[in-house]
Design an enzyme around this catalytic site. Structure first.
Site, mmCIF file in Angstrom:
data_model
loop_
_atom_site.group_PDB
_atom_site.id
_atom_site.type_symbol
_atom_site.label_atom_id
_atom_site.label_comp_id
_atom_site.label_asym_id
_atom_site.label_seq_id
_atom_site.Cartn_x
_atom_site.Cartn_y
_atom_site.Cartn_z
ATOM 1 C CB CYS A 73 -0.926 0.005 1.215
ATOM 2 S SG CYS A 73 -2.051 1.404 1.217
ATOM 3 C CB CYS A 77 -1.190 3.619 8.117
ATOM 4 S SG CYS A 77 -2.266 4.361 6.873
ATOM 5 C CB CYS A 80 -0.857 -0.401 8.220
ATOM 6 S SG CYS A 80 -1.679 -1.570 7.113
ATOM 7 C CB CYS A 117 -15.775 -6.596 6.319
ATOM 8 S SG CYS A 117 -14.914 -5.040 6.034
ATOM 9 C CB CYS A 148 -18.715 -4.313 5.420
ATOM 10 S SG CYS A 148 -17.729 -2.923 6.027
ATOM 11 C CB CYS A 208 -18.339 0.522 9.191
ATOM 12 S SG CYS A 208 -17.242 -0.411 10.279
ATOM 13 N NE ARG A 280 -17.648 -5.232 13.673
ATOM 14 C CZ ARG A 280 -17.936 -4.387 12.683
ATOM 15 N NH1 ARG A 280 -16.991 -3.694 12.113
ATOM 16 N NH2 ARG A 280 -19.170 -4.255 12.254
HETATM 17 N N1 SAM Z 1 -6.617 0.648 3.098
HETATM 18 C C1 SAM Z 1 -7.876 0.951 3.601
HETATM 19 C C2 SAM Z 1 -7.860 2.072 4.624
HETATM 20 O O1 SAM Z 1 -6.871 2.274 5.305
HETATM 21 O O2 SAM Z 1 -8.885 2.739 4.752
HETATM 22 C C3 SAM Z 1 -8.604 -0.235 4.190
HETATM 23 C C4 SAM Z 1 -7.843 -1.279 4.965
HETATM 24 S S1 SAM Z 1 -7.066 -0.745 6.466
HETATM 25 C C5 SAM Z 1 -6.053 -2.097 6.880
HETATM 26 C C6 SAM Z 1 -8.401 -0.733 7.649
HETATM 27 C C7 SAM Z 1 -8.119 -0.380 9.071
HETATM 28 O O3 SAM Z 1 -7.454 -1.435 9.714
HETATM 29 C C8 SAM Z 1 -7.248 0.814 9.346
HETATM 30 O O4 SAM Z 1 -7.912 2.033 9.200
HETATM 31 C C9 SAM Z 1 -6.878 0.575 10.809
HETATM 32 O O5 SAM Z 1 -7.815 1.196 11.655
HETATM 33 C C10 SAM Z 1 -6.961 -0.939 10.945
HETATM 34 N N2 SAM Z 1 -5.626 -1.520 11.208
HETATM 35 C C11 SAM Z 1 -4.636 -1.705 10.327
HETATM 36 N N3 SAM Z 1 -3.538 -2.214 10.930
HETATM 37 C C12 SAM Z 1 -3.844 -2.351 12.240
HETATM 38 C C13 SAM Z 1 -3.120 -2.802 13.381
HETATM 39 N N4 SAM Z 1 -1.856 -3.197 13.300
HETATM 40 N N5 SAM Z 1 -3.749 -2.824 14.581
HETATM 41 C C14 SAM Z 1 -5.039 -2.402 14.678
HETATM 42 N N6 SAM Z 1 -5.764 -1.957 13.636
HETATM 43 C C15 SAM Z 1 -5.181 -1.920 12.431
HETATM 44 C C1 DTB Z 2 -11.195 -2.316 11.320
HETATM 45 O O1 DTB Z 2 -11.512 -1.326 12.016
HETATM 46 N N1 DTB Z 2 -10.342 -3.256 11.682
HETATM 47 C C2 DTB Z 2 -10.187 -4.253 10.651
HETATM 48 C C3 DTB Z 2 -11.214 -3.773 9.574
HETATM 49 N N2 DTB Z 2 -11.707 -2.548 10.112
HETATM 50 C C4 DTB Z 2 -10.802 -3.659 8.167
HETATM 51 C C5 DTB Z 2 -8.798 -4.448 10.198
HETATM 52 C C6 DTB Z 2 -7.832 -4.796 11.316
HETATM 53 C C7 DTB Z 2 -6.502 -5.055 10.701
HETATM 54 C C8 DTB Z 2 -5.490 -5.565 11.684
HETATM 55 C C9 DTB Z 2 -4.172 -5.800 11.074
HETATM 56 C C10 DTB Z 2 -4.160 -6.822 9.979
HETATM 57 O O2 DTB Z 2 -4.719 -7.922 10.128
HETATM 58 O O3 DTB Z 2 -3.541 -6.565 8.923
HETATM 59 FE FE1 SF4 Z 3 -2.784 1.188 3.343
HETATM 60 FE FE2 SF4 Z 3 -2.711 -0.047 5.680
HETATM 61 FE FE3 SF4 Z 3 -2.979 2.578 5.605
HETATM 62 FE FE4 SF4 Z 3 -5.013 0.997 4.765
HETATM 63 S S1 SF4 Z 3 -4.206 1.150 6.847
HETATM 64 S S2 SF4 Z 3 -4.223 2.846 3.782
HETATM 65 S S3 SF4 Z 3 -3.845 -0.705 3.905
HETATM 66 S S4 SF4 Z 3 -1.203 1.413 4.902
#
Ligand code: SAM
Ligand code: DTB
Ligand code: SF4
Length: 337
Positions: A73, A77, A80, A117, A148, A208, A280
């Site tokens: 990506c 973030c 992530c 989702c 979702c 959401c 949630r």
């Molecule tokens: N890329 C899209 C975005 O960021 O909107 C959708 C997928 S992204 C992985 C969705 C959400 O997962 C993020 O906004 C974040 O809140 C959550 N997330 C990602 N990595 C995480 C982590 N290590 N621990 C907890 N939540 C996480």
């Molecule tokens: C949300 O709030 N948490 C989910 C879903 N929406 C997409 C994602 C959590 C991701 C946790 C890290 C991972 O598994 O990559």
């Molecule tokens: Fe990309 Fe992860 Fe950020 Fe979503 S949360 S925009 S997948 S870096």
């Protein structure tokens, strides 16, 4: 601060969808911070009251996640594992095909999930991406599940396509308070997120939106996140509260643990300020004891991610969750509707 008096209507499939802006209370950060600082028993009592006025307190909505496009990506973030800026060792994968998505959704439904989702590691979807996603949404809907998607930022054209495909919910998290946001993400700003949520809302889809706690934010900033969510008009129908999953190779890998009781308090405060939302209990459950999860349900959580995998990290086994629900006398929402 006044108590909400809206009554729970047991016959309604989606009590959260009836949330009306005219009944909505505006919350200051200071008021929310004061909730966080209540004696624990008082906070829990108040959250239980609000929960019971609005929902069957023993029913839990189950969402299963599937990563339809993993890794690489372009956003930075800090939490992530899928960011190209981080080195978490996630293998980049191209988008799944529709048949694979349908198969996963069928399995989720058979396990008792009511919502599916689909998540993609995109800053925003391309035109070609959208064509596939639209097919996926239609196919999953055809199975009789709620749909979702979480695909990053959306344009007006994107929300139109998703809404026409019948997408029920769009997940887009605010993640943290505006004041702390810049410490975690620099490649898009807070307003971009608010703009996407506004577009989703205007297109008539359910919102959401939630965030992550345990990223090093202070109490005021945790309250600031909840204030942002609770003051959206209307507030989101679903509010995922994630506990940071610390992934090796991300800048937050060594972040200090949040006290689990602070996590429980965050759930309670979300419940009180967004009475009709599905709150949630989201990422981070694998590291949580049954006792902490039970406290989260007591605090007003009535939804969780269900299935062995979140997007790239683990989630409790279905058998463990079934045993937990049995132990607590809780039942999946899908089994009572
Ligand atoms: N890329 C899209 C975005 O960021 O909107 C959708 C997928 S992204 C992985 C969705 C959400 O997962 C993020 O906004 C974040 O809140 C959550 N997330 C990602 N990595 C995480 C982590 N290590 N621990 C907890 N939540 C996480
Ligand atoms: C949300 O709030 N948490 C989910 C879903 N929406 C997409 C994602 C959590 C991701 C946790 C890290 C991972 O598994 O990559
Ligand atoms: Fe990309 Fe992860 Fe950020 Fe979503 S949360 S925009 S997948 S870096």
């Amino acid at each position: 601060m006044q108590n909400q008096t809206i009554k729970f209507h047991a016959h309604k499939k989606h009590p959260e969808a009836a949330n009306s802006p005219s009944q909505q209370q505006a919350w200051s950060v200071a008021e929310i911070e004061a909730l966080f600082k209540l004696p624990f028993a008082d906070l829990m009592y108040r959250a239980q009251q609000v929960h019971r006025e609005n929902f069957d307190p023993n029913s839990v909505q189950l969402s299963t996640l599937l990563s339809i496009k993993t890794g690489g990506c372009s956003e930075d973030c800090g939490y992530c594992p899928q960011s190209a800026f981080n080195s978490a060792g996630v293998e980049n994968q191209k988008m799944l095909d529709v048949a694979a998505v349908v198969q996963a959704a069928q399995a989720a439904k058979a396990s008792g999930a009511d919502r599916f989702c689909m998540g993609a590691a995109w800053r925003e979807p391309s035109k070609e991406d959208m064509e596939s996603v639209v097919e996926m949404v239609k196919a999953v809907r055809g199975l009789g599940m709620e749909t979702c998607a979480t695909l990053g930022m959306l344009s007006d054209e994107n929300v139109k396509q998703l809404s026409e495909a019948g997408l029920d919910y769009y997940n887009h998290n605010l993640d943290t308070a505006p004041e702390f946001y810049g410490e975690i993400i620099t490649t898009r700003d807070y307003q971009d997120r608010l703009d996407t949520l506004e577009r989703v809302r205007k297109a008539g889809m359910h919102v959401c939106s939630g965030g992550i706690v345990g990223m090093g934010e202070n109490l005021t900033q945790r309250a600031g996140l909840i204030a942002q969510l609770a003051n959206l008009t209307p507030y989101p129908e679903s509010v995922p509260i994630n506990n940071l999953v610390k992934v090796e190779g991300t800048p937050l890998a060594d972040q200090e643990d949040l006290d689990p009781l602070e996590f429980v308090r965050t759930i309670a405060v979300a419940r009180i300020t967004m009475p009709r939302a599905r709150v949630r209990l989201s990422a981070g459950r694998q590291e949580m004891s049954d006792a902490v999860q039970a406290l989260c349900f007591l605090a007003g959580a009535n939804s969780m991610f269900y299935g062995e995998q979140l997007l790239t990290t683990g989630n409790p086994e279905v058998d463990r969750d079934r045993a937990l629900m049995d132990k607590l006398g809780m039942y999946p929402f899908a089994e009572t509707h």
